[in-house]
Motif scaffolding. Structure first.
Motif, PDB file in Angstrom:
ATOM      1  N   LYS A   1       0.822  -1.206   0.000  1.00 32.26           N
ATOM      2  CA  LYS A   1       0.000   0.000   0.000  1.00 32.26           C
ATOM      3  C   LYS A   1       0.858   1.259   0.000  1.00 32.26           C
ATOM      4  N   VAL A   2       1.936   1.218   0.765  1.00 32.34           N
ATOM      5  CA  VAL A   2       2.843   2.390   0.791  1.00 32.34           C
ATOM      6  C   VAL A   2       3.451   2.599  -0.584  1.00 32.34           C
ATOM      7  N   LEU A   3       3.866   1.513  -1.219  1.00 28.66           N
ATOM      8  CA  LEU A   3       4.452   1.612  -2.556  1.00 28.66           C
ATOM      9  C   LEU A   3       3.440   2.165  -3.551  1.00 28.66           C
TER      10      LEU A   3
ATOM     11  N   VAL B   1       3.756   5.590  -5.698  1.00 30.91           N
ATOM     12  CA  VAL B   1       3.610   5.644  -7.159  1.00 30.91           C
ATOM     13  C   VAL B   1       2.595   6.706  -7.535  1.00 30.91           C
ATOM     14  N   ARG B   2       1.459   6.682  -6.789  1.00 31.29           N
ATOM     15  CA  ARG B   2       0.444   7.697  -7.088  1.00 31.29           C
ATOM     16  C   ARG B   2       0.989   9.099  -6.848  1.00 31.29           C
ATOM     17  N   ILE B   3       1.732   9.318  -5.762  1.00 32.27           N
ATOM     18  CA  ILE B   3       2.314  10.639  -5.459  1.00 32.27           C
ATOM     19  C   ILE B   3       3.320  11.041  -6.533  1.00 32.27           C
ATOM     20  N   GLU B   4       4.140  10.068  -6.944  1.00 34.91           N
ATOM     21  CA  GLU B   4       5.130  10.365  -7.990  1.00 34.91           C
ATOM     22  C   GLU B   4       4.432  10.766  -9.275  1.00 34.91           C
ATOM     23  N   PHE B   5       3.340  10.096  -9.586  1.00 39.81           N
ATOM     24  CA  PHE B   5       2.568  10.423 -10.782  1.00 39.81           C
ATOM     25  C   PHE B   5       1.989  11.829 -10.672  1.00 39.81           C
ATOM     26  N   GLN B   6       1.437  12.112  -9.501  1.00 36.12           N
ATOM     27  CA  GLN B   6       0.888  13.449  -9.273  1.00 36.12           C
ATOM     28  C   GLN B   6       1.983  14.512  -9.376  1.00 36.12           C
TER      29      GLN B   6
END
Length: 244
Positions: free
Chosen positions: A32-34, A38-43
């Motif tokens: 879940k952290v990963l 990934v979502r944060i990096e995408f954002q």
């Protein structure tokens, strides 16, 4: 099968069920952290792209505004130069008009050119001689020369010239008003019983620089003909009527 083997198998089965991975294990948390990372990096990537696009738009607007300012500045400079040229042209036209008006004024306004001179004493008259009037009564803007007896016109114009003579009884002479050697008047001056006086005049167009004088055409070589006293003046006068 021995009892000890049966007990061992039961232990294994029991421990095998107890060693199943729980639902909230550390692997699930890391996954879940990963996923969040990934979502944060995408954002972040999307935000970075949007910032770059915004910066590009700002730079484009800045370049556009700068170009427009340069264009407006050039237009203003060109307009200023054009205006200065137009002002210079208008100034030249105004000066020309003022000069034209001044010339018109000079032509429209007739200057004062007038004179009057007289004899001082009884005088003999010799034919072909200029009669010189040595005393100036008045002289404005003119050039009557008391040494030569000639008036020199200072401007082009229409002039009137007059002469007046008083002669002894029964004496006479013919006198001419001369303009540059041309005779404009030739009266006969005759003295009656009362020592009368006679006058004559002429109107002529005179050019600046031309001379005007009084000349005796016929006269006596002996004795005085012209009579002069405080009541009888022998005069030569002229005045500008209109400037040409």
């Amino acid at each position: 099968m021995s009892l000890s083997k049966i007990v061992f198998l039961l232990f294994l089965l029991t421990n095998g069920r107890n060693c199943e991975e729980p639902r909230c294990s550390k692997y699930d948390f890391e996954e879940k952290v990963l996923e969040k990372m990934v979502r944060i990096e995408f954002q972040m990537e999307r935000l970075k792209l949007e910032v770059e696009q915004c910066v590009n738009r700002v730079e484009n607007i800045k370049t556009e505004v700068s170009d427009q300012m340069k264009t407006k500045q050039q237009e203003l400079e060109n307009g200023f130069e054009t205006s200065m040229i137009e002002v210079g042209n208008v100034t030249s036209e105004v000066r020309a008009k003022l000069l034209e008006l001044q010339n018109f004024k000079d032509m429209a306004v007739t200057p004062t050119v007038t004179f009057k001179a007289r004899l001082n004493e009884n005088t003999a008259v010799l034919g072909g001689r200029i009669i010189v009037f040595p005393t100036v009564v008045f002289r404005e803007g003119g050039a009557y020369n008391t040494d030569t007896g000639k008036f020199t016109a200072s401007v082009n114009g229409t002039f009137m010239f007059s002469i007046a003579f008083c002669v002894y009884i029964k004496k006479y002479f013919v006198v001419n008003i001369m303009i540059d050697g041309n005779n404009y008047s030739a009266p006969l001056i005759y003295g009656d019983d009362g020592r009368g006086c006679s006058s004559a005049d002429t109107v002529a167009i005179v050019t600046a620089g031309q001379d005007v004088w009084v000349e005796a055409q016929t006269g006596s070589s002996t004795g005085d003909i012209i009579y002069q006293d405080k009541y009888r003046w022998n005069t030569f006068s002229g005045t500008l009527i209109n400037r040409l």
